[in-house]
Design a protein around this motif. Structure first.
Motif, PDB file in Angstrom:
ATOM      1  N   ALA A 175      -7.614   0.246   1.009  1.00 31.78           N
ATOM      2  CA  ALA A 175      -6.233  -0.211   1.190  1.00 31.78           C
ATOM      3  C   ALA A 175      -5.580   0.464   2.391  1.00 31.78           C
ATOM      4  O   ALA A 175      -4.823  -0.172   3.135  1.00 31.78           O
ATOM      5  N   VAL A 186       0.835  -1.203   0.000  1.00 32.81           N
ATOM      6  CA  VAL A 186       0.000   0.000   0.000  1.00 32.81           C
ATOM      7  C   VAL A 186       0.873   1.258   0.000  1.00 32.81           C
ATOM      8  O   VAL A 186       0.594   2.218  -0.726  1.00 32.81           O
ATOM      9  N   TYR A 220      -1.909  -6.660  -3.947  1.00 30.32           N
ATOM     10  CA  TYR A 220      -2.658  -6.263  -2.750  1.00 30.32           C
ATOM     11  C   TYR A 220      -3.956  -7.062  -2.636  1.00 30.32           C
ATOM     12  O   TYR A 220      -4.343  -7.508  -1.552  1.00 30.32           O
ATOM     13  N   ASN A 270     -11.107   4.082  -0.914  1.00 30.15           N
ATOM     14  CA  ASN A 270      -9.803   3.437  -0.767  1.00 30.15           C
ATOM     15  C   ASN A 270      -9.735   2.678   0.559  1.00 30.15           C
ATOM     16  O   ASN A 270      -9.451   3.261   1.602  1.00 30.15           O
TER      17      ASN A 270
END
Length: 312
Positions: A269, A44, A207, A267
């Motif tokens: 992440a 990330v 990811y 987002n």
């Protein structure tokens, strides 16, 4: 195939790679995804660095031609949407982990892929770029006090600790991207720009493998719960999209639809990178399920946007 052409190919086929990657990650054996889960945080941070490297700060400032609109969008995305999600969860009686996860999703910044998604479906990539970048820089200061303080959601971490972790994961890549811009000649960065985009795509796929750890096992053990969580992820994403598009309709259809896409694609992440291991597993599972509407929305919504533009 040489490195740069291979990475540029990844950039050109990014949407397809992401869609395939998320399903491949779901079906990958548990030992592989468990091993990759440990690299989520550095992946990330690397993603953030490369994405910010592709954003020229001067260009962002030049795009601020409509500061009132940008400020309104940021306030809506980062402040109003979490309150709307909290109200929706309360009205639906979702006072458990999934309700909390829905609200946390709504506190997230716009996905860094939002400008590319906007261009892909024919919407306003310029306003998407500005809001995505600024919301990312602001999230350490908005999400922790709103989620943990005002809304009282328990994430097994204090407000200062969460703010600090978010500032580190956002701030360090920002500093690195600025340093790289000072060291590397602009012509070199331009020449390798598409290759950087391709690297971002591959890192997002990586990811995806890390965050899918345990999802297949949960699906097989409790299919009703997981499918319900997946339905909630789509409902949350598309619901925020629709509510935002309606709220900003006075700004014009193209801006309103672009704002909706920004609001629906958050987002997650960053949260995977900063939340502690003690965070409720059901919350983390929901964040993983949120990747499906994120990765698939350009394909699912493109016909809708095309029809709306034709009718307009």
């Amino acid at each position: 195939m040489p490195l740069r052409p291979a990475l540029e190919w990844s950039a050109r086929n990014g949407g397809t790679l992401l869609a395939i990657g998320i399903f491949a990650a779901l079906l990958t054996p548990a030992p592989v995804t468990a091993a990759l889960r440990d690299v989520v945080t550095p992946v990330v941070a690397s993603l953030m660095t490369l994405v910010l490297l592709r954003v020229d700060p001067a260009q962002v400032l030049a795009y601020l031609r409509r500061p009132v609109l940008v400020a309104g969008l940021l306030a809506w995305l980062l402040l109003a949407c979490p309150v709307l999600a909290f109200a929706a969860a309360w009205l639906a009686g979702m006072d458990g982990p999934l309700g909390a996860a829905l609200v946390i999703m709504a506190t997230g910044c716009a996905a860094t892929s939002s400008p590319a998604f906007a261009r892909l479906v024919g919407l306003d990539g310029e306003i998407s770029l500005v809001v995505a970048v600024l919301s990312t820089l602001l999230i350490p200061f908005t999400a922790p006090p709103l989620a943990l303080g005002l809304l009282g959601i328990d994430l097994a971490i204090s407000i200062p600790a969460l703010m600090g972790r978010l500032m580190l994961v956002v701030g360090l890549p920002l500093v690195l991207s600025v340093l790289i811009r000072r060291i590397v000649a602009p012509a070199v960065l331009d020449r390798w720009g598409r290759a950087v985009d391709g690297t971002v795509v591959l890192l997002v796929v990586l990811y995806g493998f890390g965050i899918m750890d345990g999802v297949l096992a949960r699906l097989l053990a409790a299919p009703g719960f997981v499918l319900g969580g997946l339905a909630l992820a789509f409902a949350g994403s598309f619901g925020l999209n629709a509510a935002t598009a309606l709220a900003f309709r006075p700004a014009g259809q193209r801006v309103a639809l672009s704002a909706g896409l920004l609001s629906g694609n958050r987002n997650m992440a960053l949260y995977f990178a900063v939340l502690p291991a003690a965070t409720d597993p059901q919350v983390l599972l929901f964040f993983a399920l949120c990747q499906f509407p994120l990765f698939l929305s350009p394909f699912l919504l493109r016909p809708v946007y095309r029809r709306l533009r034709v009718e307009a």
